[in-house]
Design an enzyme around this catalytic site. Structure first.
Site, PDB file in Angstrom:
ATOM      1  N   LYS A 162     -17.834  26.670  -5.093  1.00 33.11           N
ATOM      2  CA  LYS A 162     -16.684  27.141  -5.874  1.00 33.11           C
ATOM      3  C   LYS A 162     -17.115  28.385  -6.593  1.00 33.11           C
ATOM      4  O   LYS A 162     -18.254  28.418  -7.077  1.00 33.11           O
ATOM      5  CB  LYS A 162     -16.209  26.089  -6.878  1.00 33.11           C
ATOM      6  CG  LYS A 162     -15.761  24.755  -6.284  1.00 33.11           C
ATOM      7  CD  LYS A 162     -14.394  24.812  -5.648  1.00 33.11           C
ATOM      8  CE  LYS A 162     -14.108  23.540  -4.860  1.00 33.11           C
ATOM      9  NZ  LYS A 162     -12.919  23.501  -4.104  1.00 33.11           N
ATOM     10  N   LYS A 188     -21.874  22.329   0.676  1.00 36.70           N
ATOM     11  CA  LYS A 188     -20.971  22.715   1.762  1.00 36.70           C
ATOM     12  C   LYS A 188     -20.092  23.907   1.428  1.00 36.70           C
ATOM     13  O   LYS A 188     -19.705  24.120   0.281  1.00 36.70           O
ATOM     14  CB  LYS A 188     -20.107  21.536   2.205  1.00 36.70           C
ATOM     15  CG  LYS A 188     -19.146  21.014   1.146  1.00 36.70           C
ATOM     16  CD  LYS A 188     -18.246  19.937   1.699  1.00 36.70           C
ATOM     17  CE  LYS A 188     -17.031  20.488   2.396  1.00 36.70           C
ATOM     18  NZ  LYS A 188     -16.023  21.079   1.489  1.00 36.70           N
ATOM     19  N   HIS A 305     -13.319  18.154   7.896  1.00 38.93           N
ATOM     20  CA  HIS A 305     -12.482  18.409   6.713  1.00 38.93           C
ATOM     21  C   HIS A 305     -11.036  18.282   7.179  1.00 38.93           C
ATOM     22  O   HIS A 305     -10.690  18.752   8.243  1.00 38.93           O
ATOM     23  CB  HIS A 305     -12.768  19.808   6.165  1.00 38.93           C
ATOM     24  CG  HIS A 305     -12.245  20.002   4.772  1.00 38.93           C
ATOM     25  ND1 HIS A 305     -10.890  19.973   4.489  1.00 38.93           N
ATOM     26  CD2 HIS A 305     -12.881  20.217   3.593  1.00 38.93           C
ATOM     27  CE1 HIS A 305     -10.727  20.163   3.181  1.00 38.93           C
ATOM     28  NE2 HIS A 305     -11.912  20.302   2.609  1.00 38.93           N
ATOM     29  N   SER A 375     -13.683  13.167  -1.926  1.00 33.68           N
ATOM     30  CA  SER A 375     -13.667  14.550  -2.410  1.00 33.68           C
ATOM     31  C   SER A 375     -12.309  14.880  -3.014  1.00 33.68           C
ATOM     32  O   SER A 375     -11.284  14.375  -2.558  1.00 33.68           O
ATOM     33  CB  SER A 375     -13.939  15.467  -1.207  1.00 33.68           C
ATOM     34  OG  SER A 375     -14.010  16.810  -1.600  1.00 33.68           O
TER      35      SER A 375
HETATM   36  C1  CAP Z   1     -12.386  19.658  -3.571  1.00 30.11           C
HETATM   37  C2  CAP Z   1     -12.065  20.442  -2.336  1.00 30.11           C
HETATM   38  C3  CAP Z   1     -11.844  19.609  -1.074  1.00 30.11           C
HETATM   39  C4  CAP Z   1     -10.772  18.547  -1.162  1.00 30.11           C
HETATM   40  C5  CAP Z   1     -10.331  17.979   0.156  1.00 30.11           C
HETATM   41  C6  CAP Z   1     -10.847  21.323  -2.580  1.00 30.11           C
HETATM   42  O1  CAP Z   1     -12.652  20.496  -4.659  1.00 30.11           O
HETATM   43  O2  CAP Z   1     -13.107  21.323  -2.048  1.00 30.11           O
HETATM   44  O3  CAP Z   1     -11.502  20.514  -0.070  1.00 30.11           O
HETATM   45  O4  CAP Z   1     -11.280  17.515  -1.904  1.00 30.11           O
HETATM   46  O5  CAP Z   1      -9.468  16.916  -0.044  1.00 30.11           O
HETATM   47  O6  CAP Z   1     -10.865  22.427  -2.044  1.00 30.11           O
HETATM   48  O7  CAP Z   1      -9.890  20.868  -3.178  1.00 30.11           O
HETATM   49  P1  CAP Z   1     -12.753  19.925  -6.143  1.00 30.11           P
HETATM   50  P2  CAP Z   1      -9.571  15.575   0.802  1.00 30.11           P
HETATM   51  O8  CAP Z   1     -13.904  18.982  -6.176  1.00 30.11           O
HETATM   52  O9  CAP Z   1     -12.944  21.128  -7.013  1.00 30.11           O
HETATM   53  O10 CAP Z   1     -11.453  19.230  -6.416  1.00 30.11           O
HETATM   54  O11 CAP Z   1     -10.973  15.102   0.729  1.00 30.11           O
HETATM   55  O12 CAP Z   1      -8.589  14.661   0.151  1.00 30.11           O
HETATM   56  O13 CAP Z   1      -9.190  15.944   2.174  1.00 30.11           O
HETATM   57 MG    MG Z   2     -12.229  22.326  -0.457  1.00 30.66          MG
END
Ligand code: CAP
Ligand code: MG
Length: 447
Positions: A162, A188, A305, A375
């Site tokens: 991030k 990742k 993903h 996640s």
């Molecule tokens: C989480 C995340 C993941 C999502 C995917 C995002 O970030 O990197 O891609 O969790 O969702 O971009 O939102 P944060 P899922 O930890 O900052 O929320 O696993 O439900 O497919």
């Molecule tokens: Mg993400």
């Protein structure tokens, strides 16, 4: 616009018990604009061999052999007032071997567009062994991933880059190095970090893997290093802070999502550079391309993903259940898959997440179990609840809940490690935080 009576005979078999070894058994939930009987006939015809009218080209022997058979039409407990559950058996001969696109074109194709159906949701597909035997499935599966990382009896601690986009390749690599050094096992790329002008894929791979080796050596992990190595002294001065809970290796998950030829090229770049894991956005690239990647046998862990899945899965009345996507992803060959958290920022209730984790981890023919990834909106304070609900055999991915730590990402990584450590040692998070500053600060920030 009606199927003639004779054709109804091909499709309607209510009360019968089709042989599950010779059919795919599909469950849909339906809401119709008029008559149930007509609607289920249309669904069975459209998803197998027929269309809206009688056909002179459809001969009785062929129809008898290949028509989908509706054998149950019910209002079950899980149905809303206007909904019915329909179960249909599809003869194996309708399906090409090992082709998920062909499967989807039939069972999840035109049927979603039929006017007479208000809503239709593909809830489940039960596959006979005869069908699944043509898929290699996960190359490593959950056990393989645990083994490579050398982690025992605790969740794998993952960190997501991030901001999603914005770091240069070298900033990205340096950050990954700091995360590994502070307790993270797996770092990742985010789902939209691929090959961008400010962070080029090949350069990122090189930089990241160089610093991964350095982190491993400084932590005393990976291949044994010589006592003359320049890392050895550093290691003795500063032994691995992760102690006995440390894994044997660190991992980076490179996002290779792209058009197919470029996706494959990127997988090979990772392989050549000594990487072990690649990420694909399985909805964006399509399961066929996941199959292609798996068939290439590059000996890389495939991280699935699911960004975009909610376009199909979120509306409980229409679309495709995540359970189905998860089964297909397992057939396609992912080793680890995003399946939800219950406690985090993404939609997905307890029942659904547990069910999805069950279908990817339970015994299923020769297919290895897939490792669930929790996640989305996770932070240290949520770890106890998460592990209580999902169990410890998961990857816990922290993004905002790590980099958003008031003292920065290194402290965030330590707080995430400390939260997992507390839970695995059976301690209460708050008590553990009294002697672990980073966790203390994280709990003050998020509770
Ligand atoms: C989480 C995340 C993941 C999502 C995917 C995002 O970030 O990197 O891609 O969790 O969702 O971009 O939102 P944060 P899922 O930890 O900052 O929320 O696993 O439900 O497919
Ligand atoms: Mg993400």
């Amino acid at each position: 616009m009606q199927l003639a009576n004779r054709q109804q005979d091909y499709y309607l078999h209510l009360g019968e018990h089709p042989d599950p070894r010779r059919h795919l058994i599909v469950t849909y939930k339906l809401e119709v604009l008029s008559g149930w009987r007509r609607a289920v006939l249309e669904v069975a015809a459209e998803t197998s061999i027929g269309t809206w009218t009688q056909l002179s080209t459809l001969k009785a022997p062929v129809a008898k052999k290949l028509a989908a058979k509706v054998f149950e039409l019910k209002k079950t407990k899980s149905c809303r007032e206007s909904q019915r559950r329909v179960k249909i058996a599809y003869p194996l001969a309708l399906f090409e071997k090992a082709s998920l696109p062909q499967l989807l074109s039939g069972l999840a194709g035109n049927v979603f567009s039929l006017k007479m159906i208000r809503n239709i949701r593909l809830e489940d597909i039960e596959f006979p062994n005869e069908y699944i035997k043509h898929f290699p499935g996960p190359r490593f599966g959950s056990r393989g991933v645990w083994k490579i990382l050398g982690i025992k009896k605790r969740p794998i601690i993952g960190a997501i880059m991030k901001p999603k986009l914005g770091l240069s390749a070298s900033e990205n690599a340096r950050l990954a190095y700091q995360l590994w050094k502070n307790g993270v096992d797996l770092v990742k790329d985010d789902e939209n970090l691929t090959n961008l002008d400010f962070n080029q894929f090949g350069y990122r791979v090189k930089q990241v893997l160089y610093l991964k080796k350095k982190a491993e050596q400084e932590l005393g992990l990976g291949p044994r290093f010589s006592q003359r190595s320049r890392f050895y002294k550093k290691f003795l001065e500063n032994p691995n802070p992760q102690g006995e809970l440390s894994g044997r290796h660190k991992m980076y998950v490179f996002n290779i999502t792209a058009v197919p030829d470029i996706m494959m090229e990127r997988a090979k770049i990772v392989k050549r550079a000594g990487g072990k894991c690649v990420l694909v956005d399985i909805v964006s690239v399509g399961l066929d391309n996941v199959q292609m990647l798996r068939h290439a046998n590059l000996d890389l862990i495939i991280h699935g993903h699911r960004a975009g899945h909610s376009a199909f899965t979120r509306n409980p009345k229409h679309g495709i259940a995540m359970r189905v996507i998860a089964k297909l992803a397992r057939l396609a060959g992912v080793d680890q898959l995003h399946t939800g958290t219950i406690v985090g920022k993404m939609a997905g209730n307890r029942e659904e997440v547990l069910e999805v984790n069950k279908v990817i981890t339970e015994k299923w023919g020769h297919l290895k179990p897939v490792l669930p990834i929790a996640s989305g909106g996770l932070h240290p304070a949520l770890v106890p609840k998460l592990v209580e609900k999902l169990g410890p055999d998961i990857i816990i991915n922290f993004g905002g809940g790590l980099h958003g730590h008031p003292d920065g990402s290194e402290a965030g990584a330590r707080a995430c490690f400390q939260a997992v450590e507390a839970v695995m040692r059976g301690g209460k998070l708050k008590k553990w935080a009294r002697t672990h500053d980073e966790l203390w600060t994280a709990l003050k920030r998020w509770h």
